[in-house]
Design a protein around this motif. Structure first.
Motif, PDB file in Angstrom:
ATOM      1  N   MET A   1       1.026  -1.227   0.010  1.00 20.14           N
ATOM      2  CA  MET A   1       0.114   0.113  -0.237  1.00 20.14           C
ATOM      3  C   MET A   1       0.796   1.121   0.083  1.00 20.14           C
ATOM      4  O   MET A   1       1.742   1.325   0.827  1.00 20.14           O
ATOM      5  CB  MET A   1      -0.890  -0.118   1.141  1.00 20.14           C
ATOM      6  N   SER A   2       0.740   1.957  -0.856  1.00 19.46           N
ATOM      7  CA  SER A   2       1.624   3.208  -1.145  1.00 19.46           C
ATOM      8  C   SER A   2       0.785   4.349  -0.340  1.00 19.46           C
ATOM      9  O   SER A   2      -0.318   4.609  -0.347  1.00 19.46           O
ATOM     10  CB  SER A   2       1.778   3.494  -2.417  1.00 19.46           C
ATOM     11  N   THR A   3       1.920   5.113   0.131  1.00 10.97           N
ATOM     12  CA  THR A   3       1.221   6.443   0.915  1.00 10.97           C
ATOM     13  C   THR A   3       1.701   7.916   0.196  1.00 10.97           C
ATOM     14  O   THR A   3       2.499   7.529  -0.648  1.00 10.97           O
ATOM     15  CB  THR A   3       1.444   6.491   2.498  1.00 10.97           C
ATOM     16  N   GLU A   4       1.512   8.834   0.459  1.00  9.91           N
ATOM     17  CA  GLU A   4       1.856  10.245  -0.016  1.00  9.91           C
ATOM     18  C   GLU A   4       3.298  10.212   0.228  1.00  9.91           C
ATOM     19  O   GLU A   4       4.201  10.873  -0.521  1.00  9.91           O
ATOM     20  CB  GLU A   4       1.412  11.455   0.646  1.00  9.91           C
ATOM     21  N   THR A   5       3.995   9.673   1.268  1.00  4.94           N
ATOM     22  CA  THR A   5       5.498   9.415   1.308  1.00  4.94           C
ATOM     23  C   THR A   5       6.186   8.758   0.715  1.00  4.94           C
ATOM     24  O   THR A   5       7.420   8.720   0.423  1.00  4.94           O
ATOM     25  CB  THR A   5       5.523   9.321   3.049  1.00  4.94           C
ATOM     26  N   GLY A   6       5.433   7.612  -0.167  1.00  3.40           N
ATOM     27  CA  GLY A   6       6.140   6.859  -0.698  1.00  3.40           C
ATOM     28  C   GLY A   6       6.520   5.536  -0.339  1.00  3.40           C
ATOM     29  O   GLY A   6       7.147   4.495  -0.952  1.00  3.40           O
ATOM     30  N   ASP A   8       5.883   1.683   1.389  1.00  7.51           N
ATOM     31  CA  ASP A   8       5.057   0.624   1.288  1.00  7.51           C
ATOM     32  C   ASP A   8       4.452   0.030   2.437  1.00  7.51           C
ATOM     33  O   ASP A   8       3.717  -0.748   2.408  1.00  7.51           O
ATOM     34  CB  ASP A   8       5.679  -0.444   0.446  1.00  7.51           C
ATOM     35  N   GLU A   9       4.545   0.915   3.569  1.00 14.21           N
ATOM     36  CA  GLU A   9       4.111   0.595   4.835  1.00 14.21           C
ATOM     37  C   GLU A   9       2.872   0.951   4.913  1.00 14.21           C
ATOM     38  O   GLU A   9       2.545   2.159   4.642  1.00 14.21           O
ATOM     39  CB  GLU A   9       5.113   0.663   5.858  1.00 14.21           C
ATOM     40  N   PRO A  10       1.666   0.197   5.567  1.00 17.75           N
ATOM     41  CA  PRO A  10       0.210   0.449   5.696  1.00 17.75           C
ATOM     42  C   PRO A  10       0.396   1.604   6.952  1.00 17.75           C
ATOM     43  O   PRO A  10       1.307   1.454   7.968  1.00 17.75           O
ATOM     44  CB  PRO A  10      -0.471  -0.504   6.164  1.00 17.75           C
ATOM     45  N   SER A  11      -0.402   2.484   6.621  1.00 14.02           N
ATOM     46  CA  SER A  11      -0.413   3.538   8.007  1.00 14.02           C
ATOM     47  C   SER A  11      -1.259   3.270   8.991  1.00 14.02           C
ATOM     48  O   SER A  11      -1.916   1.890   9.124  1.00 14.02           O
ATOM     49  CB  SER A  11      -1.277   4.611   7.374  1.00 14.02           C
ATOM     50  N   SER A  12      -1.025   3.740  10.133  1.00 15.87           N
ATOM     51  CA  SER A  12      -1.672   3.273  11.309  1.00 15.87           C
ATOM     52  C   SER A  12      -3.201   3.144  11.280  1.00 15.87           C
ATOM     53  O   SER A  12      -3.903   2.311  11.686  1.00 15.87           O
ATOM     54  CB  SER A  12      -1.202   4.051  12.652  1.00 15.87           C
ATOM     55  N   ALA A  13      -3.731   4.203  10.596  1.00 14.98           N
ATOM     56  CA  ALA A  13      -5.242   4.244  10.410  1.00 14.98           C
ATOM     57  C   ALA A  13      -5.624   2.819   9.571  1.00 14.98           C
ATOM     58  O   ALA A  13      -6.790   2.082  10.113  1.00 14.98           O
ATOM     59  CB  ALA A  13      -5.672   5.350   9.467  1.00 14.98           C
ATOM     60  N   SER A  14      -4.887   2.598   8.630  1.00 15.14           N
ATOM     61  CA  SER A  14      -5.428   1.535   7.896  1.00 15.14           C
ATOM     62  C   SER A  14      -5.136   0.142   8.616  1.00 15.14           C
ATOM     63  O   SER A  14      -5.839  -0.974   8.583  1.00 15.14           O
ATOM     64  CB  SER A  14      -4.856   1.207   6.355  1.00 15.14           C
ATOM     65  N   LEU A  15      -4.111   0.224   9.488  1.00 15.79           N
ATOM     66  CA  LEU A  15      -3.954  -1.142  10.330  1.00 15.79           C
ATOM     67  C   LEU A  15      -5.080  -1.355  11.313  1.00 15.79           C
ATOM     68  O   LEU A  15      -5.528  -2.277  11.553  1.00 15.79           O
ATOM     69  CB  LEU A  15      -2.545  -0.983  11.139  1.00 15.79           C
ATOM     70  N   SER A  16      -5.549  -0.013  11.739  1.00 13.35           N
ATOM     71  CA  SER A  16      -6.567  -0.139  12.848  1.00 13.35           C
ATOM     72  C   SER A  16      -8.031  -0.765  12.292  1.00 13.35           C
ATOM     73  O   SER A  16      -8.779  -1.457  12.522  1.00 13.35           O
ATOM     74  CB  SER A  16      -6.887   1.137  13.400  1.00 13.35           C
ATOM     75  N   TYR A  17      -8.238  -0.112  10.777  1.00  9.74           N
ATOM     76  CA  TYR A  17      -9.275  -0.692   9.849  1.00  9.74           C
ATOM     77  C   TYR A  17      -9.206  -2.278   9.732  1.00  9.74           C
ATOM     78  O   TYR A  17     -10.220  -2.764  10.009  1.00  9.74           O
ATOM     79  CB  TYR A  17      -9.310   0.074   8.886  1.00  9.74           C
ATOM     80  N   GLN A  18      -8.017  -2.596   9.516  1.00 10.64           N
ATOM     81  CA  GLN A  18      -7.683  -3.953   9.284  1.00 10.64           C
ATOM     82  C   GLN A  18      -7.948  -4.967  10.593  1.00 10.64           C
ATOM     83  O   GLN A  18      -8.583  -5.768  10.619  1.00 10.64           O
ATOM     84  CB  GLN A  18      -6.475  -4.188   8.670  1.00 10.64           C
ATOM     85  N   ASN A  19      -7.458  -4.233  11.710  1.00 10.64           N
ATOM     86  CA  ASN A  19      -7.710  -5.009  13.096  1.00 10.64           C
ATOM     87  C   ASN A  19      -9.354  -4.938  13.383  1.00 10.64           C
ATOM     88  O   ASN A  19      -9.698  -6.306  13.719  1.00 10.64           O
ATOM     89  CB  ASN A  19      -6.948  -4.343  14.064  1.00 10.64           C
TER      90      ASN A  19
END
Length: 55
Positions: A1-6, A8-19
């Motif tokens: 998953m790419s973020t604005e910073t480039g 490939d690590e998922p953001s903390s928000a997407s991790l919480s959604y995944q959890n």
């Protein structure tokens, strides 16, 4: 998953959604595996409550 910073690590928000999704799926699977008697009583209680609310 790419973020604005480039990265490939998922953001903390997407991790919480995944959890949250993972937890919800686990709970749903546990509900599916409930004994028939427990599901029947739960359904009966829901119908009784619904009937009481509409009267």
């Amino acid at each position: 998953m790419s973020t604005e910073t480039g990265s490939d690590e998922p953001s903390s928000a997407s991790l919480s959604y995944q959890n949250i999704l993972e937890r919800e799926m686990e709970e749903a699977l546990q509900e599916i595996a409930r004994p028939v008697a427990g599901a029947f009583l739960s359904g009966l209680a829901a119908v009784t409550f619904r009937s009481g609310v509409t009267q």
